[in-house]
Write an enzyme that holds these catalytic residues in place. Structure first.
Site, short mmCIF file in Angstrom:
data_model
loop_
_atom_site.label_atom_id
_atom_site.label_comp_id
_atom_site.label_asym_id
_atom_site.label_seq_id
_atom_site.Cartn_x
_atom_site.Cartn_y
_atom_site.Cartn_z
CE LYS A 139 16.85 0.91 10.66
NZ LYS A 139 16.83 1.44 12.03
C1 PLP Z 1 17.80 1.87 12.86
C2 PLP Z 1 17.42 2.67 14.03
C3 PLP Z 1 18.32 3.60 14.60
C4 PLP Z 1 19.73 3.77 14.09
O1 PLP Z 1 19.76 4.33 12.80
P1 PLP Z 1 21.08 4.20 11.90
O2 PLP Z 1 20.71 4.77 10.59
O3 PLP Z 1 21.38 2.74 11.83
O4 PLP Z 1 22.16 4.94 12.59
C5 PLP Z 1 17.87 4.37 15.65
N1 PLP Z 1 16.64 4.22 16.16
C6 PLP Z 1 15.76 3.34 15.66
C7 PLP Z 1 14.43 3.19 16.28
C8 PLP Z 1 16.12 2.54 14.57
O5 PLP Z 1 15.24 1.67 14.07
#
Ligand code: PLP
Length: 527
Positions: A112
């Site tokens: 993120k």
């Molecule tokens: C947010 C997240 C995901 C999922 O990603 P999306 O974009 O919501 O599909 C997968 N792994 C981790 C560690 C995340 O923080």
């Protein structure tokens, strides 16, 4: 060429990129989508010689067309700097014949950070460009990782406030500790009694509350979103796929134009949608492999064409993927209806009404770029163990889902194209579960005493709902952190060191129905 953004549910009114970023969600509840996907205007050969910042600029300039070069480069330079613990910003590890694209080298050790370190800069720039005088209030629902990454990005940013709602008892102990120790007068972190979908639905409802919007506007506030529904999050996520491809080419691992598959551990469908956009820009991507955990609503969707959220919500060891309403899928649905906003609106109304919808055969035939599958808890755990035992490489629980699904895909199809696996979090973030998988005798005994039955990483499963509990001190997790460092040889990231002794600053909890009151109270100081 200028790109404008329209809602997936009503495309008569278009806005600029900066306006779409400011608004987050379209007024009708739809998601902003670009009126077309621009083609890369650099050759892959050229891109392969660029560093991360340069690559990011080349991608983002094509989508965020009302930002000047100076503005965009300024945002990018402020975002991708020494906050990341590797100069390359992202890195690629070649393990067991696949390329793990490590997207977790940012300040909160999950992918993120890739978008949320740049979003605050884009947002503030967008506000200035549009003469916005209001203070911008970021409302965020988090399944664990978005919350901290957004807090880290927006804390102390002038002209903004940020409120984060997370499912109490539904995130890992480290994730929770990261959030509740967040400093900054402009931050508020609240645990809700419910799951991520409840939090996300609550946030969307607050966005749609006109009366509240007007009340707050009078006090000089306006809402925006840091969730992946914001186009300002999606666009920066396209960059690392382009960069990864360039890196593979530069390192002689692939030939120019060679098709590469991409596997993404998926929750809200943002990360994989970014890979899809990269493909549509002309990046030579073969299959987009959508990996789910036991909340396999997307696997069922790709198989049957029916999206059905009416099922048990399962708490897994990959909490950031514990999602039954994958918001960003709406952008793909819009596309496969042939950009038909009326039809998209109808399907989404069905989803929020009866909790399901079914796409037509024709729409289904447009999904050929995708392959969906899922990994059970046991399969993901085995994958962590296998990679550690055979290659000494430690992956987190989310990446493990992707890695396990990749193996299923290969067995099923025999496709042996080179493959990039999105590695979305540091194993330290889910240290309890990771140690449970890789730990020998010693750690296993330890783990059992640290975690009671049905409880992993500080999360407790109760009837598929989240238990209500206090913030764990996580002393036990920190012992596991030390153990993981010994075994993996990866130094403990600063993000984990910092929270070891940090005081808890946020203890607020509320019911999902009470989210609006919490927001009003924080902003208006009314009781
Ligand atoms: C947010 C997240 C995901 C999922 O990603 P999306 O974009 O919501 O599909 C997968 N792994 C981790 C560690 C995340 O923080």
């Amino acid at each position: 060429m200028e790109i404008l953004y329209g809602s997936t549910r009503r495309n008569d009114k278009k806005v600029t990129a900066s306006q779409a970023i400011l608004q987050g969600l379209a007024p009708d509840g739809g998601l902003f989508v670009p009126d077309h996907i621009p083609a890369l205007d650099r050759t892959i050969e050229e891109i392969s010689k660029m560093d991360y910042r340069q690559t990011a600029y080349e991608v983002m300039k094509l989508f965020l067309t009302d930002f000047t070069e100076e503005e965009l480069r300024g945002c990018i330079d402020s975002a991708y700097d020494s906050k990341f613990d590797t100069e390359e910003i992202v890195s690629l590890a070649e393990v067991a014949g696949a390329y793990y694209l490590e997207l977790f080298h940012g300040p909160t050790i999950a992918f993120k950070d890739m978008a949320l370190s740049v979003l605050p800069h884009l947002m503030v720039t967008a506000a200035r460009k549009n003469n916005v005088k209001n203070e911008i209030v970021i409302l965020t629902a988090t399944s664990g990782d978005t919350g901290k990454a957004a807090l880290a990005g927006f804390a102390g940013v002038k002209g903004t406030k940020i409120i984060v709602f997370y499912p109490k008892g539904g995130v890992s102990a480290i994730q929770e500790k990261q959030m509740v120790t967040q400093k900054g007068d402009n931050t508020l972190v609240v645990g809700i009694h419910g799951n991520f979908d409840d939090a996300q639905t609550g946030v969307k409802r607050i966005f749609a509350d006109r009366a509240l919007g007007e009340e707050l506007a009078e006090k000089g506030y306006q809402f925006s979103s840091a969730n992946s529904i914001n186009i300002g999050r999606l666009v920066p996520q396209i960059c690392y796929y382009v960069y990864a491809y360039g890196t593979l080419l530069r390192e002689g691992k692939i030939a120019e134009g060679e098709r590469v598959n991409v596997v993404v551990p998926t929750g809200n469908f943002g990360n994989i949608l970014a890979a899809f956009y990269a493909k549509k820009m002309g990046l030579p991507i073969g299959k987009l492999i959508c990996a789910s955990n036991e909340n396999k609503v997307l696997f069922d969707f790709f198989r049957t064409g029916a999206y059905d959220r009416n099922r048990e919500f399962i708490l897994t060891t990959s909490p950031s993927m514990d999602i039954l309403i994958s918001s960003n899928l709406e952008r793909l649905i819009y596309r496969i209806t042939g950009n038909d906003s009326a039809e998209t609106a109808q399907l989404m109304a069905a989803l929020s009404g009866v909790g399901k919808y079914e796409i037509t055969e024709k729409m289904k035939s447009e999904l050929g770029d995708f392959y969906g599958n899922y990994a059970t808890e046991a399969e993901a755990g085995e994958e962590i163990k296998r990679l550690y035992a055979d290659y000494g490489y430690v992956i987190d629980t989310h990446t493990a889902v992707a890695s396990a699904v990749y193996r299923k895909y290969q067995e099923e199809t025999g496709d042996c194209a080179k493959t990039i696996i999105a590695s979305t979090a540091s194993p330290y973030k889910f240290v309890g579960s990771v140690m449970k998988s890789i730990g020998g005798e010693e750690a296993e005994n330890g783990t059992q005493s640290f975690y009671g039955a049905g409880e992993v990483d500080g999360r407790k499963a109760v009837d598929g709902r989240n238990a209500v509990q206090g913030v764990k001190t996580s002393q036990d997790d920190f012992e596991l952190v030390d153990e993981l460092e010994k075994r993996s040889g990866i130094p403990v990231p600063d993000a984990v060191k910092e929270i070891r002794t940090a005081p808890v600053l946020h203890e607020k909890q509320c019911e999902a129905e009470g989210m609006k009151d919490v927001v009003r109270e924080f902003l208006l100081a009314v009781r």
